[in-house]
Design a protein around this motif. Sequence first.
Motif, PDB file in Angstrom:
ATOM      1  N   SER A 255       0.852  -1.190   0.000  1.00  0.00           N
ATOM      2  CA  SER A 255       0.000   0.000   0.000  1.00  0.00           C
ATOM      3  C   SER A 255       0.883   1.233   0.000  1.00  0.00           C
ATOM      4  N   PRO A 256       0.906   1.982  -1.094  1.00  0.00           N
ATOM      5  CA  PRO A 256       1.749   3.178  -1.121  1.00  0.00           C
ATOM      6  C   PRO A 256       1.216   4.288  -0.213  1.00  0.00           C
ATOM      7  N   SER A 257      -0.081   4.266   0.050  1.00  0.00           N
ATOM      8  CA  SER A 257      -0.628   5.322   0.886  1.00  0.00           C
ATOM      9  C   SER A 257      -1.837   4.820   1.660  1.00  0.00           C
ATOM     10  N   LEU A 258      -2.116   5.543   2.754  1.00  0.00           N
ATOM     11  CA  LEU A 258      -3.220   5.177   3.639  1.00  0.00           C
ATOM     12  C   LEU A 258      -3.718   6.451   4.310  1.00  0.00           C
ATOM     13  N   SER A 259      -5.038   6.623   4.338  1.00  0.00           N
ATOM     14  CA  SER A 259      -5.632   7.762   5.053  1.00  0.00           C
ATOM     15  C   SER A 259      -6.522   7.241   6.156  1.00  0.00           C
ATOM     16  N   VAL A 260      -6.386   7.840   7.333  1.00  0.00           N
ATOM     17  CA  VAL A 260      -7.125   7.388   8.510  1.00  0.00           C
ATOM     18  C   VAL A 260      -7.629   8.620   9.265  1.00  0.00           C
ATOM     19  N   GLN A 261      -8.773   8.495   9.850  1.00  0.00           N
ATOM     20  CA  GLN A 261      -9.320   9.588  10.647  1.00  0.00           C
ATOM     21  C   GLN A 261      -8.628   9.640  12.006  1.00  0.00           C
TER      22      GLN A 261
ATOM     23  N   ILE B 104      -7.745   3.584  14.315  1.00  0.00           N
ATOM     24  CA  ILE B 104      -6.564   2.745  14.216  1.00  0.00           C
ATOM     25  C   ILE B 104      -5.959   2.837  12.808  1.00  0.00           C
ATOM     26  N   SER B 105      -4.619   2.933  12.750  1.00  0.00           N
ATOM     27  CA  SER B 105      -3.893   2.828  11.488  1.00  0.00           C
ATOM     28  C   SER B 105      -3.209   1.472  11.469  1.00  0.00           C
TER      29      SER B 105
ATOM     30  N   SER C  63      -4.660   7.031  16.276  1.00  0.00           N
ATOM     31  CA  SER C  63      -3.855   7.793  15.311  1.00  0.00           C
ATOM     32  C   SER C  63      -3.979   9.283  15.588  1.00  0.00           C
ATOM     33  N   GLN C  64      -2.861   9.992  15.393  1.00  0.00           N
ATOM     34  CA  GLN C  64      -2.834  11.438  15.620  1.00  0.00           C
ATOM     35  C   GLN C  64      -2.296  12.134  14.363  1.00  0.00           C
TER      36      GLN C  64
ATOM     37  N   ARG D 226       2.808   5.876   2.816  1.00  0.00           N
ATOM     38  CA  ARG D 226       2.558   7.239   3.287  1.00  0.00           C
ATOM     39  C   ARG D 226       1.245   7.256   4.048  1.00  0.00           C
ATOM     40  N   LEU D 227       1.337   7.555   5.335  1.00  0.00           N
ATOM     41  CA  LEU D 227       0.148   7.638   6.187  1.00  0.00           C
ATOM     42  C   LEU D 227      -0.279   9.087   6.336  1.00  0.00           C
TER      43      LEU D 227
END
Lengths: 112, 114
Positions: B8-14, B18-19, B80-81, B109-110
Amino acid sequence: DVKVTQSSRYLVKRTGEKVFLECVQDMDHENMFWYRQDPGLGLRLIYFSYDVKMKEKGDIPEGYSVSREKKERFSLILESASTNQTSMYLCASTRGGSYGYTFGSGTRLTVV
Amino acid sequence: DQQVKQNSPSLSVQEGRISILNCDYTNSMFDYFLWYKKYPAEGPTFLISISSIKDKNEDGRFTVFLNKSAKHLSLHIVPSQPGDSAVYFCAARDSPSGTYKYIFGTGTRLKVLA
């Protein structure tokens, strides 16, 4: 605070120039490494050294050489810089065992 | 051939959720694994490690899980922060080579959304 120091944060060099990237660590580590980081390719190992005057090729040594005359200093040399060597260069050191690396802040090299 | 893969080149989380960052490897002889975090224009900084003899290691908000049979490790960040937004690299130690060489993945990239 232990440190790995890379002499330059940003460098711009011309094609064909000989380029020296310097790295100094103050932790008395035997093992030192040079990586380059490129988007989508992660960190790729160029050269490493496990003792003074010792060196080994990593995964992408072509176009590079290294020098380790003193334990604390590991230099990366681009013999004749080319545009495909534009990259972020990262130096790291470790004492070995189960310890990971301590990285320097990196040198962003642009070859024009 | 890539021995350590982060697919996974990228990930978006609120923020607050949890990431989960994943890493796969091919060499069953790797004996030590690390996670590093990298901000732009800075060197990577060490986050957490795990030995191949363990299946879990925890440090504050960060937990690493190792599944040796699947040759898979994951990093969990809870909660996650926004300051966790960075590129995360997993790395595996190539111990059989007799050196302390680590092989790195391509990074994820998170982005933690406030």
